[in-house]
Design a protein around this motif. Sequence first.
Motif, short mmCIF file in Angstrom:
data_model
loop_
_atom_site.label_atom_id
_atom_site.label_comp_id
_atom_site.label_asym_id
_atom_site.label_seq_id
_atom_site.Cartn_x
_atom_site.Cartn_y
_atom_site.Cartn_z
N ASP A 156 109.10 25.92 54.45
CA ASP A 156 108.24 26.23 53.30
C ASP A 156 107.92 24.92 52.58
O ASP A 156 108.43 24.62 51.50
CB ASP A 156 108.96 27.22 52.38
N MET A 157 107.05 24.14 53.18
CA MET A 157 106.83 22.78 52.72
C MET A 157 106.02 22.67 51.44
O MET A 157 106.05 21.65 50.76
CB MET A 157 106.19 21.96 53.85
N ASP A 158 105.27 23.73 51.10
CA ASP A 158 104.58 23.71 49.81
C ASP A 158 105.36 24.48 48.73
O ASP A 158 104.89 24.63 47.61
CB ASP A 158 103.15 24.25 49.92
N ASP A 186 106.11 27.61 48.10
CA ASP A 186 105.52 28.76 47.42
C ASP A 186 106.15 30.08 47.84
O ASP A 186 105.66 31.15 47.51
CB ASP A 186 104.00 28.81 47.63
N VAL A 231 105.70 31.02 54.54
CA VAL A 231 105.36 30.02 55.56
C VAL A 231 104.00 30.37 56.13
O VAL A 231 103.84 31.41 56.78
CB VAL A 231 106.44 29.99 56.68
N ASP A 246 99.10 26.75 54.80
CA ASP A 246 99.15 25.80 53.67
C ASP A 246 100.36 24.88 53.76
O ASP A 246 100.33 23.76 53.25
CB ASP A 246 99.19 26.57 52.35
N ASP A 247 101.42 25.35 54.41
CA ASP A 247 102.59 24.48 54.58
C ASP A 247 102.27 23.33 55.52
O ASP A 247 102.78 22.22 55.33
CB ASP A 247 103.77 25.30 55.12
N CYS A 278 102.44 19.28 54.63
CA CYS A 278 103.47 18.54 55.34
C CYS A 278 103.29 17.03 55.20
O CYS A 278 102.20 16.50 55.41
CB CYS A 278 103.45 18.94 56.82
N GLN A 306 108.66 14.85 56.00
CA GLN A 306 109.05 16.20 56.39
C GLN A 306 108.91 16.39 57.89
O GLN A 306 109.75 17.02 58.53
CB GLN A 306 108.21 17.23 55.64
#
Length: 226
Positions: free
Chosen positions: A74-76, A78, A81, A84-85, A89, A93
Motif C-alpha cells: 500500500d505505497m500511497d 490509502d 492496493v 495508484d500504488d 511507488c 520502495q
Amino acid sequence: MPTAFERAHAFTARWEGGLVDHPDDPGGITNHGVSFRWVKDLAEEARRRCRQEDRRCENCARQGGPRCEMQALDMDMDGDVDADDIRACTKEQAAVLFRQHFWDKLGCDALPLPLAVTLYDGAVNMGPGRAVRQLQAALNLVGENRLDIFEPLAEDGIMGPRTREMAQAIAHIDADFYTARQSLRQRDAFYRQLAARRPSMQAFLNGWRNRVKALGDYLAELEREV
C-alpha cells in the motif's frame, strides 16, 4: 564497499525506469519495474496467508508494522492496493520489494557475485522460476564439461541447496563469470522465441536484448575488479 545486492540492483535499477503504461505489457502499469499485476498477486498471496492463519486487520498485531505484508504494498497509504500504488511507488520502495521477493527469496547472497547479479536481474525481468531454470541449465552445461565430479541438476526453477552447491563448485574452478554469460545466452534466446511466438511482444524485443548485452558488459566490469 557496496554490498552484493547493491551491485546487482545498481544495474537492474538502470533498466527499470519510471512510470510506463504500455498497452501490450501484460504486467499493466509499471513504475521502477514494479508492475500492477505483480503487486496484485503479492497482495492476494498476503490475504490468503492471513485467512489461513485466521488473522484480521482489526485485531492483528502486525497491522501497520514492518511485519505486515500489505503495508509494503500500500505505497500511497490509502488502505487499499490498486494502480495508484504503482504511480506512487518510489525507487526506494521498488528496491525494498525486489530485495525481499527476489534477492532474499532466491538466496542470492549465497551465490558467487556474477551468478547472483545475473539471476537477480533475470528474476526481476522474467520472473524467478524462469531465471532459476536458465541458471540451472547454464550450471549443467558448464559443470558437465569442467567439473571432475558432476551430477546434473533438475532444471525445475527451484533454488535449492544442490543448485547453490554447484554454483560454488563452478566458482571454485573460476568458471562463474563464464557460467553467468551462458545463462545470458539462454535469456537472449528466450526473448527471441517469445517475440516469435507472441507478435505483440515484438515491441519489447530490442529493449530486452539491449538489456542482456548491457548486463554482459556489466559482468565484464565486475570481472575486471576481481
